[in-house]
Scaffold this motif. Structure first.
Motif, PDB file in Angstrom:
ATOM      1  N   GLU A   1       0.820  -1.221   0.000  1.00  0.00           N
ATOM      2  CA  GLU A   1       0.000   0.000   0.000  1.00  0.00           C
ATOM      3  C   GLU A   1       0.852   1.267   0.000  1.00  0.00           C
ATOM      4  N   LEU A   2       2.098   1.184   0.459  1.00  0.00           N
ATOM      5  CA  LEU A   2       2.969   2.360   0.542  1.00  0.00           C
ATOM      6  C   LEU A   2       3.813   2.575  -0.715  1.00  0.00           C
ATOM      7  N   LYS A   3       3.675   1.686  -1.693  1.00  0.00           N
ATOM      8  CA  LYS A   3       4.418   1.876  -2.937  1.00  0.00           C
ATOM      9  C   LYS A   3       3.884   3.104  -3.681  1.00  0.00           C
ATOM     10  N   GLY A   4       4.813   3.981  -4.056  1.00  0.00           N
ATOM     11  CA  GLY A   4       4.434   5.226  -4.723  1.00  0.00           C
ATOM     12  C   GLY A   4       3.916   6.289  -3.779  1.00  0.00           C
ATOM     13  N   MET A   5       4.001   6.016  -2.463  1.00  0.00           N
ATOM     14  CA  MET A   5       3.536   6.982  -1.471  1.00  0.00           C
ATOM     15  C   MET A   5       4.738   7.661  -0.818  1.00  0.00           C
ATOM     16  N   VAL A   6       4.523   8.849  -0.290  1.00  0.00           N
ATOM     17  CA  VAL A   6       5.567   9.560   0.449  1.00  0.00           C
ATOM     18  C   VAL A   6       5.647   8.954   1.842  1.00  0.00           C
ATOM     19  N   VAL A   7       6.839   8.400   2.156  1.00  0.00           N
ATOM     20  CA  VAL A   7       7.004   7.746   3.458  1.00  0.00           C
ATOM     21  C   VAL A   7       7.784   8.618   4.442  1.00  0.00           C
ATOM     22  N   ASP A   8       8.473   9.643   3.927  1.00  0.00           N
ATOM     23  CA  ASP A   8       9.220  10.528   4.832  1.00  0.00           C
ATOM     24  C   ASP A   8       9.417  11.886   4.157  1.00  0.00           C
ATOM     25  N   GLU A   9       9.574  12.896   4.988  1.00  0.00           N
ATOM     26  CA  GLU A   9       9.777  14.261   4.494  1.00  0.00           C
ATOM     27  C   GLU A   9      11.107  14.790   5.015  1.00  0.00           C
ATOM     28  N   VAL A  10      11.988  15.148   4.066  1.00  0.00           N
ATOM     29  CA  VAL A  10      13.307  15.659   4.437  1.00  0.00           C
ATOM     30  C   VAL A  10      13.281  17.179   4.582  1.00  0.00           C
ATOM     31  N   GLU A  11      12.554  17.827   3.695  1.00  0.00           N
ATOM     32  CA  GLU A  11      12.437  19.294   3.766  1.00  0.00           C
ATOM     33  C   GLU A  11      11.004  19.676   3.406  1.00  0.00           C
ATOM     34  N   LYS A  12      10.411  20.486   4.259  1.00  0.00           N
ATOM     35  CA  LYS A  12       8.995  20.849   4.083  1.00  0.00           C
ATOM     36  C   LYS A  12       8.807  21.749   2.867  1.00  0.00           C
ATOM     37  N   GLY A  13       7.705  21.535   2.165  1.00  0.00           N
ATOM     38  CA  GLY A  13       7.327  22.405   1.052  1.00  0.00           C
ATOM     39  C   GLY A  13       6.292  23.417   1.500  1.00  0.00           C
ATOM     40  N   TYR A  14       6.216  24.532   0.743  1.00  0.00           N
ATOM     41  CA  TYR A  14       5.317  25.614   1.145  1.00  0.00           C
ATOM     42  C   TYR A  14       4.548  26.180  -0.053  1.00  0.00           C
ATOM     43  N   PHE A  15       3.317  26.620   0.268  1.00  0.00           N
ATOM     44  CA  PHE A  15       2.503  27.390  -0.667  1.00  0.00           C
ATOM     45  C   PHE A  15       2.494  28.846  -0.225  1.00  0.00           C
ATOM     46  N   LEU A  16       2.380  29.735  -1.206  1.00  0.00           N
ATOM     47  CA  LEU A  16       2.115  31.141  -0.911  1.00  0.00           C
ATOM     48  C   LEU A  16       0.896  31.530  -1.734  1.00  0.00           C
ATOM     49  N   ASN A  17      -0.213  31.714  -1.011  1.00  0.00           N
ATOM     50  CA  ASN A  17      -1.494  31.993  -1.684  1.00  0.00           C
ATOM     51  C   ASN A  17      -1.816  30.922  -2.726  1.00  0.00           C
ATOM     52  N   ASP A  18      -1.694  29.651  -2.304  1.00  0.00           N
ATOM     53  CA  ASP A  18      -2.007  28.473  -3.120  1.00  0.00           C
ATOM     54  C   ASP A  18      -1.051  28.275  -4.300  1.00  0.00           C
ATOM     55  N   LYS A  19       0.066  28.969  -4.304  1.00  0.00           N
ATOM     56  CA  LYS A  19       1.080  28.770  -5.331  1.00  0.00           C
ATOM     57  C   LYS A  19       2.334  28.198  -4.691  1.00  0.00           C
ATOM     58  N   VAL A  20       2.901  27.169  -5.333  1.00  0.00           N
ATOM     59  CA  VAL A  20       4.084  26.521  -4.765  1.00  0.00           C
ATOM     60  C   VAL A  20       5.270  27.477  -4.824  1.00  0.00           C
ATOM     61  N   ILE A  21       5.878  27.751  -3.663  1.00  0.00           N
ATOM     62  CA  ILE A  21       7.093  28.564  -3.650  1.00  0.00           C
ATOM     63  C   ILE A  21       8.316  27.717  -3.265  1.00  0.00           C
ATOM     64  N   ARG A  22       8.056  26.506  -2.719  1.00  0.00           N
ATOM     65  CA  ARG A  22       9.151  25.560  -2.479  1.00  0.00           C
ATOM     66  C   ARG A  22       8.593  24.145  -2.500  1.00  0.00           C
ATOM     67  N   TYR A  23       9.221  23.310  -3.333  1.00  0.00           N
ATOM     68  CA  TYR A  23       8.784  21.916  -3.428  1.00  0.00           C
ATOM     69  C   TYR A  23       9.297  21.135  -2.210  1.00  0.00           C
ATOM     70  N   ALA A  24       8.484  20.191  -1.774  1.00  0.00           N
ATOM     71  CA  ALA A  24       8.862  19.366  -0.631  1.00  0.00           C
ATOM     72  C   ALA A  24       9.834  18.279  -1.093  1.00  0.00           C
ATOM     73  N   LYS A  25      10.908  18.098  -0.335  1.00  0.00           N
ATOM     74  CA  LYS A  25      11.866  17.031  -0.607  1.00  0.00           C
ATOM     75  C   LYS A  25      11.457  15.814   0.221  1.00  0.00           C
ATOM     76  N   VAL A  26      11.175  14.730  -0.491  1.00  0.00           N
ATOM     77  CA  VAL A  26      10.559  13.586   0.180  1.00  0.00           C
ATOM     78  C   VAL A  26      11.257  12.288  -0.211  1.00  0.00           C
ATOM     79  N   VAL A  27      10.941  11.263   0.607  1.00  0.00           N
ATOM     80  CA  VAL A  27      11.362   9.900   0.327  1.00  0.00           C
ATOM     81  C   VAL A  27      10.126   9.123  -0.088  1.00  0.00           C
ATOM     82  N   VAL A  28      10.248   8.377  -1.219  1.00  0.00           N
ATOM     83  CA  VAL A  28       9.097   7.688  -1.780  1.00  0.00           C
ATOM     84  C   VAL A  28       9.255   6.177  -1.588  1.00  0.00           C
ATOM     85  N   GLY A  29       8.142   5.537  -1.243  1.00  0.00           N
ATOM     86  CA  GLY A  29       8.151   4.082  -1.088  1.00  0.00           C
ATOM     87  C   GLY A  29       8.255   3.391  -2.446  1.00  0.00           C
ATOM     88  N   ALA A  30       9.124   2.382  -2.518  1.00  0.00           N
ATOM     89  CA  ALA A  30       9.339   1.673  -3.790  1.00  0.00           C
ATOM     90  C   ALA A  30       8.896   0.229  -3.662  1.00  0.00           C
TER      91      ALA A  30
END
Length: 203
Positions: A174-203
């Motif tokens: 069930e965790l394949k293709g899912m985000v299992v951990d977050e290394v750096e948080k991502g942020y929106f500014l007024n619903d627009k992405v200003i920084r993408y989240a750096k994540v670890v993905v289940g394989a």
């Protein structure tokens, strides 16, 4: 008597010949004037036609000059509008930055007071509580400006929001293709992405 009669006939015939001559001259003059008038009329018509053609050409030149003038004025208005819009955009950005900085300054003041308190106390708990309060204050200030963090862990990987920096063997399918951990948080500014989240993905 016969001579007198002949003289009278000659005298009577002379005026008649003279009258004919005068009448003929008058008629010739009328004909000449008529021909001259017709020639003058034809010449005037030719001049009028030539004048009409010149007037039409000049009219086209005037219309072309007017259209060129309108085009130049429109282009100048557009250039002024573009410059004014660019200036207003820069001023808006500058004003927005100034407003954000003004709201963050109280948080900076709190950090400066916290740093001074580090030298005055050795207790960790009050310092931790103070730093936590400053963080909450900063977060609320940024949130009021439209900043919002992303939720990533446990959600499907989305290349529009996430940046995969590693893959981790999923403990269950069930965790394949899912985000299992977050290394750096991502942020929106007024619903627009200003920084993408750096994540670890289940394989």
């Amino acid at each position: 008597m016969a001579e007198n009669n002949e003289n009278l006939e000659d005298m009577s015939q002379e005026p008649m010949g003279f009258s004919d001559k005068v009448e003929r001259e008058i008629n010739n003059g009328i004909e000449a004037d008529k021909l001259a008038s017709e020639e003058e009329i034809a010449e005037n018509q030719a001049i009028d036609e030539e004048s009409f053609e010149m007037t039409a050409e000049e009219k086209l030149k005037i219309e072309l000059a007017e259209m060129k003038d309108k085009y130049l004025r429109l282009y100048a208005d557009f250039e002024n509008f573009r410059r004014r819009t660019a200036k207003e955009r820069l001023e808006l950005i500058s004003t927005a930055n100034a407003d954000t900085m003004k709201n963050i300054l109280p948080v900076v003041d709190d950090f400066e007071r916290a740093i001074k308190s580090f030298d005055e106390t050795t207790e960790v708990k009050p310092l931790k509580e103070g730093v936590d309060l400053i963080y909450q204050k900063l977060y609320k200030t940024l949130e009021s400006k439209g900043l919002k963090p992303m939720k990533t862990v446990g959600l499907p990987f989305d290349a529009e929001l996430h940046e995969s920096i590693a893959q981790y063997p999923a403990p269950n399918p069930e965790l394949k293709g899912m985000v299992v951990d977050e290394v750096e948080k991502g942020y929106f500014l007024n619903d627009k992405v200003i920084r993408y989240a750096k994540v670890v993905v289940g394989a």
